[in-house]
Design an enzyme around this catalytic site. Structure first.
Site, PDB file in Angstrom:
ATOM      1  N   ALA A 207       0.845  -1.196   0.000  1.00 23.15           N
ATOM      2  CA  ALA A 207       0.000   0.000   0.000  1.00 23.15           C
ATOM      3  C   ALA A 207       0.880   1.244   0.000  1.00 23.15           C
ATOM      4  CB  ALA A 207      -0.893  -0.020   1.233  1.00 23.15           C
ATOM      5  N   ASN A 208       0.271   2.404   0.058  1.00 23.73           N
ATOM      6  CA  ASN A 208       1.056   3.632   0.227  1.00 23.73           C
ATOM      7  C   ASN A 208       0.305   4.578   1.144  1.00 23.73           C
ATOM      8  OD1 ASN A 208      -0.571   5.586  -1.403  1.00 23.73           O
ATOM      9  ND2 ASN A 208      -0.130   4.082  -2.997  1.00 23.73           N
TER      10      ASN A 208
END
Ligand code: CTP
Length: 400
Positions: A207-208
């Site tokens: 994810a970010n």
């Protein structure tokens, strides 16, 4: 400054349990720079004190048609208003207004104005569903009165159902919509928001840190200017008010499919999402167990959604990308703009404090194909959203 700054708003409060929320609406309007003249009905005084509203508004509460100091207050208030807002509106107020009866200062003011009127009903579900209320609202709508529909939720006395006053936030957003420029009316704006999540196995993802707030602010700004907005999102934030359809997605592939099915019909496309550049080539079907040793995860590139849109961009469409950089902001953004065939790129230096991910604020440089870059210094993400939508709207051709 927003559209409410300097606007003269008459805030009518009628006698419902939700009257206390009018206090919050009043505070928000004043904070946004509006001049708020409050009117309370006799019924409203059973629910909130005049002092509370007088203290927060721009002038003291008025409730009488027979004020010796200011004769004919209804015409003064009605003629001077840019907007009349009724929060909450009871069935009685809606009925009197629809019938054209001036029984008190608020109903008289509503009849003595040419300003736009926004009515926010709140009542018990049975009353909300009563045909008389339904017909009265239909009459008001036909006459051009704006209605902010109530929500479903907890009502007075512990009941649950439809009829609860809309949130102060959405009431203020509706006021902004009514007063704001409708320069995007009839246009479709496609916005992506949030960071994609790429599965490693059944429970883990790459994810970010994108919160999605900047994308939501852009969607809200476009909707407030009359656009039909399609918001492709990986996050769950409160839906912006107005004509906004949200398409929830998780991965870059899902985002690509959603974006590609709406892009060709959109006048403006804003790729504000942080799309993963790489994803695991293959997600493990179950959960990877640690007793199997440290796994080796092979990554593959994701499709560049924005570059794909640039390569098939229809004539007249305005395509806007984002660039999160840590050095050489403008040259890097400029080369991305040309490479991906964009019209605008919103570049932010994410190494600066208060900028980008997980902040309420952002500082950006909007790089254009023609013309100097537009610099927006550290501001609320809504201010940045307005600058982005202004720059995109300026590139739209006339409506056909
Ligand atoms: N973007 C996209 N699809 C991807 C990656 C990015 O559509 N697979 C979009 C983002 O939504 C953003 C813009 O491209 O609007 C900028 O992405 P960025 O990752 O900064 O650009 P890159 O060209 O990948 O350059 P680099 O990673 O070298 O900075």
């Amino acid at each position: 400054m927003g559209v409410l700054a300097g606007k003269r708003i008459v805030l009518g409060v009628t006698g419902g349990i939700a009257a206390y929320k009018a206090v919050e609406v009043c505070r928000r309007l004043v904070d946004a720079g509006a001049h708020v003249s409050p009117i309370m009905t006799k019924g409203a005084e059973h629910f909130i004190g005049r002092t509370t509203l007088s203290a927060l508004a721009s002038e003291p509460v008025q409730s009488s048609l027979w004020d010796e100091e200011s004769p004919i207050p209804h015409t003064r208030l009605g003629q001077g208003a840019d907007l009349i807002l009724v929060v909450p509106a009871t069935a009685r107020l809606i009925g009197a207004y629809a019938a054209g009866l001036s029984t008190d200062l608020l109903t008289a003011t509503l009849l003595a104005t040419r300003a736009p009127v926004l009515v926010c009903p709140a009542m018990h579900t049975e009353m909300w569903e009563h045909p008389a209320v339904h017909d009265n609202l239909a009459t008001l709508r036909r006459r051009g009165v704006h209605i902010v529909e109530p929500e479903a939720g907890r009502l007075a006395g512990g009941d649950v159902g439809r009829g609860r006053l809309a949130s102060p936030e959405s009431i203020v957003a509706a006021a902004e919509r009514v007063l704001g420029p409708a320069d995007l009316h009839g246009r479709t704006v496609l916005v992506t928001a949030g960071g994609t999540r790429e599965p490693i196995d059944a429970v883990r993802v790459i994810a970010n840190r994108s919160s999605g707030r900047q994308g939501y602010a852009i969607a809200a700004e476009a909707a407030s200017r009359g656009a039909r907005v399609v918001l492709v999102s990986t996050v769950e934030l409160p839906a912006p008010s107005g004509d906004v359809s949200i398409i929830p997605v998780e991965t870059a592939a899902e985002m690509q499919a959603a974006v590609e099915s709406h892009a060709s019909a959109s006048n403006i496309v804003v790729m504000a999402a942080a799309v993963a550049d790489f994803r695991p080539a293959q997600a493990a079907p179950g959960k990877i167990k640690k007793d199997g040793g440290v796994p080796e995860i092979t990554l593959e590139p994701t499709p560049d959604i924005l570059a794909g849109l640039g390569s098939v961009k229809p004539a007249g469409q305005v395509l806007v990308g984002f660039a999160a950089e840590t050095s050489d902001l403008v040259p890097n953004a400029q080369s991305k703009l040309l490479r991906k065939n964009l019209d605008l790129i919103v570049a932010n230096d994410v190494s600066l404090p208060g900028v980008g991910f997980h902040h309420e604020t952002n500082a950006v440089t909007i790089v254009r194909r023609h013309g100097d870059p537009i610099i927006v210094s550290l501001s609320d993400k809504r201010v940045v959203a307005k600058a982005v939508v202004d720059a995109a709207a300026a590139l739209l051709g006339p409506q056909i």
